[in-house]
Write a protein that holds these residues in place. Structure first.
Motif, PDB file in Angstrom:
ATOM      1  N   ASN A 127       4.347  14.788  -6.909  1.00 37.93           N
ATOM      2  CA  ASN A 127       3.907  15.192  -8.169  1.00 37.93           C
ATOM      3  C   ASN A 127       3.935  14.316  -9.458  1.00 37.93           C
ATOM      4  OD1 ASN A 127       6.566  14.506  -8.309  1.00 37.93           O
ATOM      5  ND2 ASN A 127       7.390  16.633  -7.873  1.00 37.93           N
ATOM      6  N   ARG A 128       3.801  12.817  -8.831  1.00 39.48           N
ATOM      7  CA  ARG A 128       3.646  11.846  -9.919  1.00 39.48           C
ATOM      8  C   ARG A 128       2.552  11.013  -9.259  1.00 39.48           C
ATOM      9  NH1 ARG A 128       6.561  14.664 -12.034  1.00 39.48           N
ATOM     10  NH2 ARG A 128       8.070  14.416 -13.403  1.00 39.48           N
ATOM     11  N   MET A 129       1.786  10.346 -10.136  1.00 41.44           N
ATOM     12  CA  MET A 129       0.919   9.226  -9.818  1.00 41.44           C
ATOM     13  C   MET A 129       1.723   7.998  -9.792  1.00 41.44           C
ATOM     14  SD  MET A 129      -2.082   8.957  -8.758  1.00 41.44           S
ATOM     15  CE  MET A 129      -3.151   7.559  -8.381  1.00 41.44           C
ATOM     16  N   SER A 130       2.165   7.748  -8.606  1.00 44.66           N
ATOM     17  CA  SER A 130       3.033   6.634  -8.563  1.00 44.66           C
ATOM     18  C   SER A 130       2.663   5.840  -7.251  1.00 44.66           C
ATOM     19  CB  SER A 130       4.570   7.010  -8.195  1.00 44.66           C
ATOM     20  OG  SER A 130       5.381   5.710  -7.859  1.00 44.66           O
ATOM     21  N   PRO A 131       2.029   4.631  -7.277  1.00 44.49           N
ATOM     22  CA  PRO A 131       1.752   3.731  -6.142  1.00 44.49           C
ATOM     23  C   PRO A 131       2.827   3.425  -5.409  1.00 44.49           C
ATOM     24  CG  PRO A 131       0.460   2.818  -8.360  1.00 44.49           C
ATOM     25  CD  PRO A 131       1.767   4.027  -8.872  1.00 44.49           C
ATOM     26  N   ALA A 132       4.006   3.400  -5.861  1.00 49.21           N
ATOM     27  CA  ALA A 132       5.075   3.235  -5.040  1.00 49.21           C
ATOM     28  C   ALA A 132       5.270   4.284  -3.995  1.00 49.21           C
ATOM     29  CB  ALA A 132       6.185   2.866  -5.641  1.00 49.21           C
ATOM     30  N   ALA A 133       5.140   5.386  -4.405  1.00 51.49           N
ATOM     31  CA  ALA A 133       5.346   6.726  -3.690  1.00 51.49           C
ATOM     32  C   ALA A 133       4.005   6.798  -2.642  1.00 51.49           C
ATOM     33  CB  ALA A 133       5.176   7.896  -4.198  1.00 51.49           C
ATOM     34  N   LEU A 134       2.603   6.405  -3.304  1.00 46.84           N
ATOM     35  CA  LEU A 134       1.766   6.287  -2.313  1.00 46.84           C
ATOM     36  C   LEU A 134       1.496   5.246  -1.105  1.00 46.84           C
ATOM     37  CD1 LEU A 134      -1.188   6.663  -4.931  1.00 46.84           C
ATOM     38  CD2 LEU A 134      -0.510   8.534  -3.257  1.00 46.84           C
TER      39      LEU A 134
ATOM     40  N   SER B  59       4.298   4.293   0.236  1.00 46.07           N
ATOM     41  CA  SER B  59       5.022   4.739   1.649  1.00 46.07           C
ATOM     42  C   SER B  59       4.365   5.681   2.698  1.00 46.07           C
ATOM     43  CB  SER B  59       6.300   5.635   0.994  1.00 46.07           C
ATOM     44  OG  SER B  59       5.962   6.566   0.267  1.00 46.07           O
ATOM     45  N   ARG B  60       3.378   5.994   2.274  1.00 41.49           N
ATOM     46  CA  ARG B  60       2.425   6.721   3.009  1.00 41.49           C
ATOM     47  C   ARG B  60       1.015   6.220   3.616  1.00 41.49           C
ATOM     48  NH1 ARG B  60       1.965  12.748   1.097  1.00 41.49           N
ATOM     49  NH2 ARG B  60       0.864  12.958   2.870  1.00 41.49           N
ATOM     50  N   TRP B  61       0.675   5.134   2.991  1.00 40.88           N
ATOM     51  CA  TRP B  61      -0.401   4.409   3.140  1.00 40.88           C
ATOM     52  C   TRP B  61      -0.402   3.754   4.802  1.00 40.88           C
ATOM     53  CZ3 TRP B  61      -1.933   1.381  -1.685  1.00 40.88           C
ATOM     54  CH2 TRP B  61      -2.413   2.209  -2.699  1.00 40.88           C
ATOM     55  N   HIS B  62      -1.534   3.681   5.198  1.00 48.38           N
ATOM     56  CA  HIS B  62      -1.682   2.926   6.541  1.00 48.38           C
ATOM     57  C   HIS B  62      -2.080   1.404   6.227  1.00 48.38           C
ATOM     58  CE1 HIS B  62      -2.236   7.170   7.371  1.00 48.38           C
ATOM     59  NE2 HIS B  62      -1.723   7.095   8.613  1.00 48.38           N
ATOM     60  N   ASP B  63      -2.008   0.671   7.392  1.00 47.06           N
ATOM     61  CA  ASP B  63      -2.289  -0.664   7.519  1.00 47.06           C
ATOM     62  C   ASP B  63      -1.712  -1.502   6.310  1.00 47.06           C
ATOM     63  OD1 ASP B  63      -3.324  -3.285   8.161  1.00 47.06           O
ATOM     64  OD2 ASP B  63      -5.361  -2.721   7.257  1.00 47.06           O
ATOM     65  N   ALA B  64      -0.339  -1.155   5.801  1.00 51.32           N
ATOM     66  CA  ALA B  64       0.339  -1.802   4.788  1.00 51.32           C
ATOM     67  C   ALA B  64       1.290  -2.954   4.775  1.00 51.32           C
ATOM     68  CB  ALA B  64       1.057  -0.546   4.039  1.00 51.32           C
ATOM     69  N   GLU B  65       1.129  -3.389   6.270  1.00 52.94           N
ATOM     70  CA  GLU B  65       2.027  -4.500   6.531  1.00 52.94           C
ATOM     71  C   GLU B  65       1.858  -5.708   5.777  1.00 52.94           C
ATOM     72  OE1 GLU B  65       5.216  -6.359   8.787  1.00 52.94           O
ATOM     73  OE2 GLU B  65       4.257  -4.292   8.968  1.00 52.94           O
ATOM     74  N   GLY B  66       2.592  -6.365   5.007  1.00 51.30           N
ATOM     75  CA  GLY B  66       2.226  -7.641   4.322  1.00 51.30           C
ATOM     76  C   GLY B  66       1.359  -7.384   3.094  1.00 51.30           C
ATOM     77  N   LEU B  67       1.214  -5.976   2.656  1.00 47.30           N
ATOM     78  CA  LEU B  67       0.139  -5.733   1.569  1.00 47.30           C
ATOM     79  C   LEU B  67       0.638  -5.775   0.170  1.00 47.30           C
ATOM     80  CD1 LEU B  67      -2.533  -4.270   1.232  1.00 47.30           C
ATOM     81  CD2 LEU B  67      -1.360  -2.101   1.175  1.00 47.30           C
ATOM     82  N   ASP B  68      -0.044  -6.626  -0.643  1.00 50.20           N
ATOM     83  CA  ASP B  68       0.253  -6.493  -2.184  1.00 50.20           C
ATOM     84  C   ASP B  68      -0.361  -5.496  -2.968  1.00 50.20           C
ATOM     85  OD1 ASP B  68       1.733  -9.209  -2.023  1.00 50.20           O
ATOM     86  OD2 ASP B  68       0.085 -10.158  -2.843  1.00 50.20           O
ATOM     87  N   VAL B  69       0.277  -4.947  -3.641  1.00 51.68           N
ATOM     88  CA  VAL B  69      -0.053  -3.749  -4.365  1.00 51.68           C
ATOM     89  C   VAL B  69       0.185  -3.663  -5.891  1.00 51.68           C
ATOM     90  CG1 VAL B  69       0.175  -1.011  -4.508  1.00 51.68           C
ATOM     91  CG2 VAL B  69       0.321  -2.218  -2.203  1.00 51.68           C
ATOM     92  N   TYR B  70      -0.907  -3.288  -6.610  1.00 44.95           N
ATOM     93  CA  TYR B  70      -0.807  -3.139  -8.045  1.00 44.95           C
ATOM     94  C   TYR B  70       0.264  -2.209  -8.478  1.00 44.95           C
ATOM     95  CZ  TYR B  70      -4.655  -6.251  -9.075  1.00 44.95           C
ATOM     96  OH  TYR B  70      -5.336  -7.489  -9.052  1.00 44.95           O
ATOM     97  N   ARG B  71       1.248  -2.403  -9.439  1.00 48.36           N
ATOM     98  CA  ARG B  71       2.170  -1.112  -9.998  1.00 48.36           C
ATOM     99  C   ARG B  71       1.188  -0.191 -10.394  1.00 48.36           C
ATOM    100  NH1 ARG B  71       7.542  -1.590  -9.959  1.00 48.36           N
ATOM    101  NH2 ARG B  71       8.532  -3.652  -9.239  1.00 48.36           N
ATOM    102  N   SER B  72       0.178  -0.615 -11.360  1.00 52.11           N
ATOM    103  CA  SER B  72      -0.736   0.333 -12.007  1.00 52.11           C
ATOM    104  C   SER B  72      -1.688   1.027 -11.347  1.00 52.11           C
ATOM    105  CB  SER B  72      -1.199  -0.311 -13.397  1.00 52.11           C
ATOM    106  OG  SER B  72      -1.841  -1.552 -12.869  1.00 52.11           O
ATOM    107  N   TYR B  73      -2.267   1.761 -11.656  1.00 52.19           N
ATOM    108  CA  TYR B  73      -3.661   2.616 -10.834  1.00 52.19           C
ATOM    109  C   TYR B  73      -4.761   2.802 -11.897  1.00 52.19           C
ATOM    110  CZ  TYR B  73      -2.299   6.984 -13.316  1.00 52.19           C
ATOM    111  OH  TYR B  73      -2.128   8.029 -14.372  1.00 52.19           O
ATOM    112  N   ILE B  74      -5.654   2.931 -11.161  1.00 54.51           N
ATOM    113  CA  ILE B  74      -6.980   3.354 -11.583  1.00 54.51           C
ATOM    114  C   ILE B  74      -7.336   4.654 -11.693  1.00 54.51           C
ATOM    115  CG2 ILE B  74      -9.468   2.823 -11.860  1.00 54.51           C
ATOM    116  CD1 ILE B  74      -8.765   0.175 -10.554  1.00 54.51           C
ATOM    117  N   ALA B  75      -7.686   5.346 -12.925  1.00 55.80           N
ATOM    118  CA  ALA B  75      -8.254   6.639 -13.177  1.00 55.80           C
ATOM    119  C   ALA B  75      -9.640   6.348 -12.965  1.00 55.80           C
ATOM    120  CB  ALA B  75      -7.742   7.341 -14.195  1.00 55.80           C
TER     121      ALA B  75
END
Length: 257
Positions: free
Chosen positions: A164-171, A173-189
């Motif tokens: 119920n939130r647009m949170s890259p951190a929450a997403l 946790s459910r993404w695949h192939d995320a081993e050693g992945l760098d992720v942006y804290r912000s997101y793109i609409a």
């Protein structure tokens, strides 16, 4: 007032007032933006890597900045986020993991692709995108860069995997192939939604004032606190002095009596 204890207390008040004055000056220095972004700066499309970096919070002046990025969709990671409003109507977003192209370190950014009026419509669209958009075909998209909303747990009577939130951190946790992945804290609409979704309503952010009045109010408060420190010393010293005068008058009256 010239007795050692009152002089010592005055020195203490000077130290306290000095700290308050420094805090007030610090608030004032942060109250005025001496280098505000020019009007319309957020409407200029800039490469994502020039605006932000993976794992970094998005500064306020850059919230809503239009950015462009090229990458490929991860087929298994089209997920639905509920509680999204489009022109005042509540609905759902379909989100995806965009793996950014031409980077040595695997890096992804969360993207809100578009809006759907119902959960069924959003779920069907997410399933379709897994086959129609996922793969190694590079895509270039433009959208607004938005700050992370932060994860929030769903109600007890709701599916625990509901987002119920647009949170890259929450997403993440459910993404695949995320081993050693760098992720942006912000997101793109995304500005343009793939069919059958509706474009996300994302108007330009309001122009920010170069003066932060809340910081100015805090600076005034610190100045008042500094003045109160001196008043407190004066009041205590005066009361003690008046008490000593009364005692002397009482002793003099007893002596005359």
């Amino acid at each position: 007032m010239l007795r050692p204890r009152w002089i010592a207390m005055l020195l203490l008040c000077l130290v306290v007032a000095g700290v308050f004055a420094w805090l007030g000056q610090w608030q004032l220095s942060n109250a005025i933006d001496t280098d505000p972004p020019p009007p319309g700066a957020t409407e200029q499309v800039r490469p994502l890597e020039e605006v932000s970096e993976p794992g970094v919070y998005l500064p306020d002046p850059l919230v809503g900045q239009r950015v462009e990025v090229t990458g490929r969709w991860i087929a298994e990671d089209f997920l639905v986020v509920e509680g999204r409003y489009n022109d005042g109507v509540e609905g759902y977003w379909v989100t995806g993991q965009l793996r950014i192209a031409d980077l040595v370190q695997p890096t992804s950014v969360a993207v809100a692709l578009g809006w759907a009026p119902s959960l069924d419509a959003a779920t069907r669209a997410a399933g379709e995108f897994a086959t129609t958009l996922g793969g190694d075909v590079p895509v270039t998209l433009t959208g607004r860069l938005i700050a992370d909303e932060g994860p929030f747990p769903p109600d007890d009577d709701v599916d625990p995997f509901t987002m119920n939130r647009m949170s890259p951190a929450a997403l993440l946790s459910r993404w695949h192939d995320a081993e050693g992945l760098d992720v942006y804290r912000s997101y793109i609409a995304s500005e343009l939604a793939p069919e059958p979704l509706v474009d996300i309503a994302s108007p330009p952010p309001l122009e920010r004032s170069s003066v932060n009045w809340l910081n100015i109010f805090y600076a005034i408060e610190w100045a008042i606190f500094a003045g109160f420190a001196f008043y407190l010393w004066y009041r205590l010293a005066k009361d003690a002095w008046e008490k000593e005068l009364e005692d002397l008058e009482d002793e003099s009256a007893e002596a005359r009596g």
